[in-house]
Design a protein around this motif. Structure first.
Motif, PDB file in Angstrom:
ATOM      1  N   LYS A  17       0.635  -1.023   0.111  1.00  0.00           N
ATOM      2  CA  LYS A  17       0.082  -0.105   0.246  1.00  0.00           C
ATOM      3  C   LYS A  17       1.023   0.677  -0.057  1.00  0.00           C
ATOM      4  N   GLU A  18       0.921   1.847  -0.832  1.00  0.00           N
ATOM      5  CA  GLU A  18       1.471   3.613  -0.650  1.00  0.00           C
ATOM      6  C   GLU A  18       0.306   4.570   0.033  1.00  0.00           C
ATOM      7  N   TYR A  19       0.851   5.268   0.094  1.00  0.00           N
ATOM      8  CA  TYR A  19       0.294   6.599   0.427  1.00  0.00           C
ATOM      9  C   TYR A  19       0.397   7.658   0.700  1.00  0.00           C
ATOM     10  N   SER A  20      -0.154   9.121   0.593  1.00  0.00           N
ATOM     11  CA  SER A  20       0.484  11.006   0.815  1.00  0.00           C
ATOM     12  C   SER A  20       0.472  11.263   2.370  1.00  0.00           C
ATOM     13  N   PHE A  21       1.400  11.135   2.707  1.00  0.00           N
ATOM     14  CA  PHE A  21       1.777  11.398   4.015  1.00  0.00           C
ATOM     15  C   PHE A  21       2.010  12.803   4.423  1.00  0.00           C
ATOM     16  N   LYS A  25       4.098   1.968   2.198  1.00  0.00           N
ATOM     17  CA  LYS A  25       4.900   3.232   1.587  1.00  0.00           C
ATOM     18  C   LYS A  25       4.244   4.703   2.017  1.00  0.00           C
ATOM     19  N   LEU A  26       5.028   4.732   2.788  1.00  0.00           N
ATOM     20  CA  LEU A  26       4.859   6.905   3.544  1.00  0.00           C
ATOM     21  C   LEU A  26       5.536   7.219   2.266  1.00  0.00           C
ATOM     22  N   ASN A  27       5.416   8.650   1.255  1.00  0.00           N
ATOM     23  CA  ASN A  27       5.373   9.740   0.290  1.00  0.00           C
ATOM     24  C   ASN A  27       4.964  11.109   1.394  1.00  0.00           C
ATOM     25  N   GLU A  28       6.087  11.437   2.072  1.00  0.00           N
ATOM     26  CA  GLU A  28       5.760  13.024   2.404  1.00  0.00           C
ATOM     27  C   GLU A  28       4.889  13.795   1.585  1.00  0.00           C
ATOM     28  N   ASN A  77      -1.150  22.122   2.051  1.00  0.00           N
ATOM     29  CA  ASN A  77      -0.738  20.702   2.107  1.00  0.00           C
ATOM     30  C   ASN A  77      -1.716  19.904   1.046  1.00  0.00           C
ATOM     31  N   LEU A  78      -2.813  20.122   1.266  1.00  0.00           N
ATOM     32  CA  LEU A  78      -3.340  18.912  -0.203  1.00  0.00           C
ATOM     33  C   LEU A  78      -2.910  19.557  -1.452  1.00  0.00           C
ATOM     34  N   ALA A  79      -3.042  20.362  -2.061  1.00  0.00           N
ATOM     35  CA  ALA A  79      -2.681  20.807  -3.448  1.00  0.00           C
ATOM     36  C   ALA A  79      -1.528  20.385  -3.772  1.00  0.00           C
ATOM     37  N   ILE A  80      -0.439  20.247  -2.773  1.00  0.00           N
ATOM     38  CA  ILE A  80       0.984  19.540  -2.528  1.00  0.00           C
ATOM     39  C   ILE A  80       0.699  18.996  -3.000  1.00  0.00           C
ATOM     40  N   SER A  81      -0.165  17.799  -2.578  1.00  0.00           N
ATOM     41  CA  SER A  81      -0.640  16.272  -2.102  1.00  0.00           C
ATOM     42  C   SER A  81      -1.043  15.452  -3.678  1.00  0.00           C
ATOM     43  N   GLU A  82      -1.818  16.337  -4.248  1.00  0.00           N
ATOM     44  CA  GLU A  82      -2.426  15.999  -5.562  1.00  0.00           C
ATOM     45  C   GLU A  82      -1.237  16.347  -6.259  1.00  0.00           C
ATOM     46  N   GLN A  83      -0.703  17.247  -6.072  1.00  0.00           N
ATOM     47  CA  GLN A  83       0.751  17.789  -6.788  1.00  0.00           C
ATOM     48  C   GLN A  83       1.191  16.557  -7.471  1.00  0.00           C
ATOM     49  N   VAL A  84       2.114  15.835  -6.877  1.00  0.00           N
ATOM     50  CA  VAL A  84       3.336  15.257  -6.641  1.00  0.00           C
ATOM     51  C   VAL A  84       2.457  14.188  -6.025  1.00  0.00           C
ATOM     52  N   ASN A  85       1.718  13.483  -5.592  1.00  0.00           N
ATOM     53  CA  ASN A  85       1.122  12.358  -5.032  1.00  0.00           C
ATOM     54  C   ASN A  85       0.435  11.596  -5.255  1.00  0.00           C
ATOM     55  N   LYS A  86       0.344  11.466  -6.656  1.00  0.00           N
ATOM     56  CA  LYS A  86      -0.516  11.443  -7.624  1.00  0.00           C
ATOM     57  C   LYS A  86      -1.715  10.324  -7.350  1.00  0.00           C
ATOM     58  N   GLY A  87      -2.789  10.394  -7.108  1.00  0.00           N
ATOM     59  CA  GLY A  87      -3.852   9.044  -7.188  1.00  0.00           C
ATOM     60  C   GLY A  87      -3.444   8.645  -5.491  1.00  0.00           C
ATOM     61  N   GLN A  88      -2.871   8.983  -4.680  1.00  0.00           N
ATOM     62  CA  GLN A  88      -2.470   8.701  -3.391  1.00  0.00           C
ATOM     63  C   GLN A  88      -3.773   9.605  -2.508  1.00  0.00           C
ATOM     64  N   ASP A  89      -4.325   8.797  -1.191  1.00  0.00           N
ATOM     65  CA  ASP A  89      -4.469   9.261  -0.274  1.00  0.00           C
ATOM     66  C   ASP A  89      -3.862   9.426   0.938  1.00  0.00           C
ATOM     67  N   VAL A  90      -4.454  10.631   1.031  1.00  0.00           N
ATOM     68  CA  VAL A  90      -3.705  11.056   2.292  1.00  0.00           C
ATOM     69  C   VAL A  90      -3.603  10.956   3.500  1.00  0.00           C
ATOM     70  N   VAL A  91      -2.797  10.302   3.942  1.00  0.00           N
ATOM     71  CA  VAL A  91      -3.141   9.516   5.556  1.00  0.00           C
ATOM     72  C   VAL A  91      -2.679  11.015   6.936  1.00  0.00           C
ATOM     73  N   ALA A  92      -2.940  11.223   7.435  1.00  0.00           N
ATOM     74  CA  ALA A  92      -2.794  11.606   8.971  1.00  0.00           C
ATOM     75  C   ALA A  92      -1.752  10.381  10.062  1.00  0.00           C
ATOM     76  N   THR A  93      -0.980  11.010  10.603  1.00  0.00           N
ATOM     77  CA  THR A  93      -1.208  10.117  12.167  1.00  0.00           C
ATOM     78  C   THR A  93      -1.637  10.976  13.366  1.00  0.00           C
ATOM     79  N   CYS A  94      -1.688  12.352  13.552  1.00  0.00           N
ATOM     80  CA  CYS A  94      -2.246  13.496  14.034  1.00  0.00           C
ATOM     81  C   CYS A  94      -3.937  13.034  14.110  1.00  0.00           C
ATOM     82  N   ALA A  95      -3.863  13.139  15.279  1.00  0.00           N
ATOM     83  CA  ALA A  95      -5.630  12.990  15.451  1.00  0.00           C
ATOM     84  C   ALA A  95      -6.072  15.022  14.854  1.00  0.00           C
ATOM     85  N   ALA A  96      -5.464  15.925  14.980  1.00  0.00           N
ATOM     86  CA  ALA A  96      -5.433  17.028  15.056  1.00  0.00           C
ATOM     87  C   ALA A  96      -5.404  16.989  13.116  1.00  0.00           C
TER      88      ALA A  96
END
Lengths: 303, 207
Positions: A4-8, A37-40, A68-87
């Motif tokens: 599995k691979e995620y935008s981290f 795999k976590l892609n920061e 953050n979400l826009a950078i993720s869309e641009q760089v980590n295409k097609g991946q879900d964003v995953v956060a470890t922190c609740a906030a």
């Protein structure tokens, strides 16, 4: 290729020498064992946290998350964003939600976003998820159990879910008043969950631990006391603010109330890392202020 | 700040509900409250609120503007979201409380010495400066907000916790000098400036 691979989105407290650096260490170990795999997200910024509202207002707060979400869309295409922190999860998900339902606010957010570098536009293409959500929904309890080589036998653990991984979004299929997923995770690693733990979703005070310490510590006292009452020897949580508040103020609470609290407070990922055969260091156990001695002993055993 | 308040009073006259609906985050929901009080009973800091949320909602409708905006109550919100998930009318109460507190703060009416208001400002300034939280600077500024002597005393009271965090690698002792933050911090500053401009224009704040 990883399973599995995620935008981290790690968030501020996960940084090296920050308050949840031990969380980060254990998440990395856990994901390695699970072949995740976590892609920061490059150059991510703070989510504004909840307490950001007073000075940050509405749009500035959403714009921080939209970046953050826009950078993720641009760089980590097609991946879900995953956060470890609740906030972080809550902040980013709230922004996604609000911008999805308010086209005016979306246009304004993008107008502001154009001022930042990287030529960013937020489209709302990716899901925003918490790490526990991903573990439970994408892998499932059975898969999470497979790598267990060193069950935490004989340990009784109170699953403290707290607020922001639970409300207002929560984990699908769980109730707000008595979510069970953390108890299931405790079972999976071979320990015994405290099923009647009645302070499981009590608020630790969050950011008000800094500004209203007495009120906040009264909350924390209930949370720790109840864990003792049910015979727990450790508290486990999915949230960095919960972890910090419930662990580090025990000394001050002891002074204030004459209690003798010395309850270790760990992350689910630390339990899993040890159960999966990781060392104390790989589980970030050297980051505990109240040492998790039993867990360290188990981690020192041969698998 | 006083001018902002005067211009809002002139603009909305006696219609405080209308003012809240226009200028407060999620303010349009206020009139949906049916006064059941579940929010008050669900709040972890409930006893600390002079006016619990349902009372605030009624006070808004009754036009008690000063009392609401000068209240310490909203500043007791811990953002636990209990009220949101339990409200039978599904009002986004947490957000409305944040919105009211933010609005009162913007108008300069929020209680000056309220510790959460002051901490919240320090927090946002901290993240807006470098793009990411600088935890050491955040704590130091919080302790020293009442001056040097009070800061030293608070620092001493927190000494054991601070040392514990440093020893376990969870607080950077050189954080005041070695904090990196975001690379595109210039871009972030421009972005935030723009966001404030848009929000001020929309909500009728004078620049």
């Amino acid at each position: 290729m990883a399973r599995k691979e995620y935008s981290f989105y790690p968030g501020c407290s996960s940084e090296r020498r920050a308050s949840a650096s031990n969380y980060m260490v254990s998440v990395e170990s856990m994901c390695k064992k699970l072949d995740i795999k976590l892609n920061e997200i490059p150059d991510w910024n703070c989510c504004g946290a909840s307490i950001g509202y007073a000075q940050g207002g509405e749009l500035p707060r959403h714009v921080m998350n939209a970046r953050n979400l826009a950078i993720s869309e641009q760089v980590n295409k097609g991946q879900d964003v995953v956060a470890t922190c609740a906030a972080c999860w809550l902040g980013a998900k709230e922004t996604k939600d609000r911008l999805a339902h308010d086209s005016g606010l979306l246009a304004e957010a993008n107008e502001a976003l154009r001022e930042a570098g990287m030529n960013l536009t937020y489209k709302g293409e990716q899901e925003v998820r918490h790490m526990v959500e991903v573990l439970i929904e994408d892998l499932g309890y059975d898969e999470l159990k497979k790598p267990v080589v060193r069950p935490l036998e004989g340990m009784k653990i109170a699953g403290y879910v707290g607020c922001q991984t639970n409300r207002p979004f929560g984990i699908a299929g769980e109730s707000f008043e008595n979510p069970k997923y953390l108890d299931h995770l405790v079972e999976i690693v071979g320990a015994e969950p405290v099923t009647g733990y009645d302070q499981k979703v009590t608020c630790c005070g969050g950011a008000l631990a800094f500004s209203e310490p007495e009120k906040s510590q009264a909350q924390i006292k209930k949370i720790v006391e109840s864990a003792y009452d049910y015979g727990a020897e450790m508290i486990v949580t999915p949230c960095p603010v919960c972890q910090m508040n419930v662990e580090i103020y025990q000394g001050q609470i002891n002074k204030r109330y004459g209690t003798k609290f010395n309850m270790p407070v760990t992350y689910y990922s630390q339990l899993m890392t040890v159960a999966y055969g990781g060392s104390a260091k790989e589980a970030g156990l050297n980051g505990q202020i109240v040492r998790a001695s039993r867990l360290e002993e188990i981690a020192a055993k041969n698998r | 700040m006083g001018d902002q308040n005067t211009s809002m009073v002139q603009k909305y006259r006696n219609d405080f509900l209308k003012e809240v609906e226009a200028n407060v985050e999620e303010g349009a929901w206020v009139k949906m409250c049916m006064q059941c009080g579940v929010c008050a009973g669900s709040c972890p800091l409930g006893p600390a609120w002079e006016h619990p949320p349902q009372e605030i909602f009624m006070m808004i409708r009754a036009g008690r503007r000063e009392e609401v905006l000068k209240s310490e109550s909203m500043w007791m919100c811990t953002s636990c979201y209990n009220c949101i998930v339990r409200c039978p009318r599904e009002l986004p109460i947490t957000h409305i409380m944040h919105g009211l507190a933010n609005y009162a703060h913007r108008l300069g009416l929020a209680p000056k010495m309220n510790p959460t208001r002051r901490f919240a400002k320090i927090f946002w300034d901290n993240i807006a400066k470098s793009g990411r939280v600088n935890e050491l600077e955040l704590s130091v500024r919080l302790y020293f907000m009442d001056g040097f002597k009070a800061g030293v005393l608070k620092g001493l009271a927190m000494k054991d916790i601070g040392i514990g965090m440093m020893k376990t690698g969870r607080l950077n002792p050189f954080g005041l000098f070695a904090h990196k933050g975001c690379k595109d911090i210039k871009g972030i500053h421009k972005m935030l400036k723009k966001a404030y401009e848009i929000e001020d224009r929309k909500k009728g704040f004078v620049a």
